[in-house]
Design a protein around this motif. Sequence first.
Motif, short mmCIF file in Angstrom:
data_model
loop_
_atom_site.label_atom_id
_atom_site.label_comp_id
_atom_site.label_asym_id
_atom_site.label_seq_id
_atom_site.Cartn_x
_atom_site.Cartn_y
_atom_site.Cartn_z
N ALA A 81 37.84 30.02 19.58
CA ALA A 81 36.88 30.10 20.53
C ALA A 81 36.16 28.77 20.73
N VAL A 82 35.94 28.21 21.83
CA VAL A 82 35.53 27.13 22.32
C VAL A 82 34.24 27.25 23.47
N THR A 83 33.26 26.63 22.97
CA THR A 83 32.08 26.65 23.90
C THR A 83 31.68 25.19 24.22
N ALA A 84 31.47 25.04 25.61
CA ALA A 84 31.15 23.60 26.05
C ALA A 84 29.78 23.57 26.32
N PRO A 85 29.07 22.45 26.94
CA PRO A 85 27.62 22.43 27.23
C PRO A 85 27.51 23.45 28.40
N GLU A 86 26.25 23.75 28.48
CA GLU A 86 25.75 24.43 29.68
C GLU A 86 26.01 23.77 31.07
N GLY A 87 26.45 24.32 32.14
CA GLY A 87 26.62 23.60 33.17
C GLY A 87 28.25 22.96 33.48
N THR A 88 28.89 23.00 32.45
CA THR A 88 30.42 22.72 32.86
C THR A 88 31.04 23.58 33.53
N SER A 89 31.79 22.79 34.34
CA SER A 89 32.59 23.49 35.58
C SER A 89 33.92 24.18 35.11
N VAL A 90 34.46 24.84 35.77
CA VAL A 90 35.61 25.52 35.39
C VAL A 90 36.68 24.74 35.45
N LYS A 91 36.69 23.91 36.14
CA LYS A 91 37.75 22.69 36.09
C LYS A 91 37.70 21.91 35.04
N ALA A 92 36.31 21.62 34.61
CA ALA A 92 36.20 20.67 33.57
C ALA A 92 36.65 21.42 32.14
N VAL A 139 50.75 28.97 21.39
CA VAL A 139 49.41 28.71 22.03
C VAL A 139 49.37 29.05 23.18
N MET A 140 48.14 30.08 23.46
CA MET A 140 47.80 30.40 24.96
C MET A 140 46.41 30.40 25.03
N THR A 141 46.13 29.59 26.04
CA THR A 141 44.66 29.25 26.18
C THR A 141 44.15 29.94 27.39
N ALA A 142 42.84 30.09 27.53
CA ALA A 142 42.14 30.67 28.50
C ALA A 142 40.83 29.91 28.91
N ALA A 143 40.46 29.63 29.93
CA ALA A 143 39.25 28.90 30.32
C ALA A 143 38.56 29.70 31.23
N GLY A 144 37.21 29.53 31.23
CA GLY A 144 36.44 30.09 32.09
C GLY A 144 35.85 31.61 31.95
N GLY A 145 35.81 31.79 30.37
CA GLY A 145 35.14 33.10 30.21
C GLY A 145 35.84 34.14 30.25
N SER A 146 35.42 35.31 29.87
CA SER A 146 36.20 36.79 29.97
C SER A 146 35.26 37.55 30.89
N PHE A 147 35.20 38.93 30.55
CA PHE A 147 34.41 39.84 31.43
C PHE A 147 32.91 39.54 31.03
N LEU A 148 32.59 39.27 29.50
CA LEU A 148 31.52 39.06 29.21
C LEU A 148 31.28 37.61 28.85
N GLY A 149 32.13 36.72 29.13
CA GLY A 149 31.86 35.40 28.76
C GLY A 149 31.37 34.61 29.91
#
Length: 670
Positions: free
Chosen positions: A163-174, A195-205
């Motif tokens: 699980a990866v968490t970036a600083p608040e305000g990070t865009s989906v592209k970044a 390896v399967m990655t997903a960016a931009g959160g999930s239902f509660l992310g």
Amino acid sequence: AIVVLENIFRFVEEKKMRPMEAARDATAEIGLAVMATTLSLVVIFVPVSFMSSISGRFLYQFGITAAVAVMVSLLVSFTLTPMMSARLLRAEDSGGHDRAGSRRGFYGLIDLVYTWMLKWSMKLRYLVALLAIAVIASSVPLYQVLKQEYIPTDVDEAEFEVAVTAPEGTSVKAMDEVMQAVGKELRAVKGVTLVMTAAGGSFLGTVNTGNAYVRIAPHEERTFTFTRLWHGLLAGDPKVAWRGNYTQRDVIQEVRKRLRKFREVRSMARNFPSFNIGAGNFEIDFAIRGPELHALSEYAEKLRSRSQELGLVDADTTLRLNKPELRVEIDRARAADMGVETEDIARALRLMVGGEDKVSRFRDPALNEDYDVQLRLRDGDRNDPDTISRLYVPRQGGAPVRLDNLVKLVSAKSPSRIDRLDRQRTVSLRSGIATVHPNTDKLTGYALADRLEALKVATDELKMPSTYSTRISGRGKELEKTFHEFIWAFLLSLIFMYMILASQFESLVHPLTILLSLPLSVPFALLSLWYTGDKLNLYSALGMLVLFGVVKKNAILQVDHTNNLRRQGFERLDAIMTANRDRLRPILMTTLALVAGMLPLAIGTGPGAEERRAIAVVVIGGQTLSLLLTLLVTPVAYSIFDDIGILLKRLFRARHHTPLPAYEVEAQAD
């Protein structure tokens, strides 16, 4: 069934009885012991079936299944086993020798050694009793040494997640670029196959989160298995089964080292949970509650900064005060002078920045469809303070006024979310437990219970005001609740077993002799867990429950046969010696059968083998190591309790001037 069959065979071999008669008489003789063993085993599983915790829902199925199966086995041992013994055993098995054939050879040597040890134990009864007390007392330090956890966490299932968490305000592209870089690092780790990655959160992310599913090589390629050993033997290179082996723990440790280069993001590598307890996939979930958000954030960050010192890895907090926002400060006096309502300012900002879903309807005659018309500033404009400040708002009795004449836009940071627990603001420190030291790569031996205690000590050092408090959630909460309920379940099981045995033997003393075997087996079970490096968890507690059910069987067989021989006119010492020698063989047979049945669990490999192994380790270690001690302690305890009973009767009769019976006078002389 083993006990019934062995007793029938003993009648055929030693008493020269025909199989039909032996089946009838031997089953009748052993019936009380078999029934007491079965019923006392059933009542152990009943209290566990009604545990109210999440673990209780799993143990409910286990308890009901085991209880019903054991009751069916009682029916089989009283019907099918004697019938087949009467038909399949032969009268020729009795032989023509004075001594039974099955008691010669290797078993004869075992019987000879045991008889010698039992004689000395009966001569040195109080020394054996002191030894038993010392063994029971050793349970306390062994329990303190053992590490405790809710469920095994360091399990090798050939897959895990990051699980990866970036600083608040990070865009989906970044965030997508970050996850692409993370995925590249993960694929470079030895053993990683997918390896399967997903960016931009999930239902509660949220937008600034991402996750990666990682699969590594199967166990047959990287760990010791009997299949690899067999193939190595066939190829003439048996050492291949141990060459180049690595575990999932090694892969996760390498992943953590590689992800440290991403300093702007926080990452967490963790196993998938065996089952979901509804609190997230975190080993440590430690909450701090209080009124002030900034104070909560400060306390949580202090704990997070000490995470490596506290034996934690991938530590993170749920409260972050770094979400960028634009705050609108209204000059209310100027707005009143210009006739602008605060509500108009709020409506204009909501419409242009937040957007309006339905400002109108558009009908497409070509498709005969109606669509909602949405109104909102473009992405680049609604994020630009200069563009927002040039918006116009209506005023009473005049032309619209530019927004920058009425408000001041201030850039600020705020919490991305505010969590509450029991109506109080809360921040949670969530992390994993360091199984390997980051600098030395050696096993730390940390577990959930001791890391929670370390967190409590570290929290006390913060000297928080009385308005702030802590609470353990997730697996830690379930650990405390489950072990608390297990203690009550064990106590109720002991009470029920005593009631069953007291009713079966029609005695208040003999059940104590039998139940003495339970505390004697506990130190050996704990010692087995410590020696194998396992921890005390839900599965090992379940193994302890199974051990309690089977270990008392030996004592029941010994006490029941001793009572039968004394009723036949044997002196107490002769009855004890004969009964224990007669019951040595079924005790060894049932013990070896149980150990053999548990061996596949103990030595098995593959996904989740660490979870199953704890049950087998407890049962095998506790049953095997305590076998000799219970074989010697039970007859000693029987004689000591019998002496105490005779002494109490003597005192009672002396007080009421009642003479002792002749057989008790002879027992006192012995």
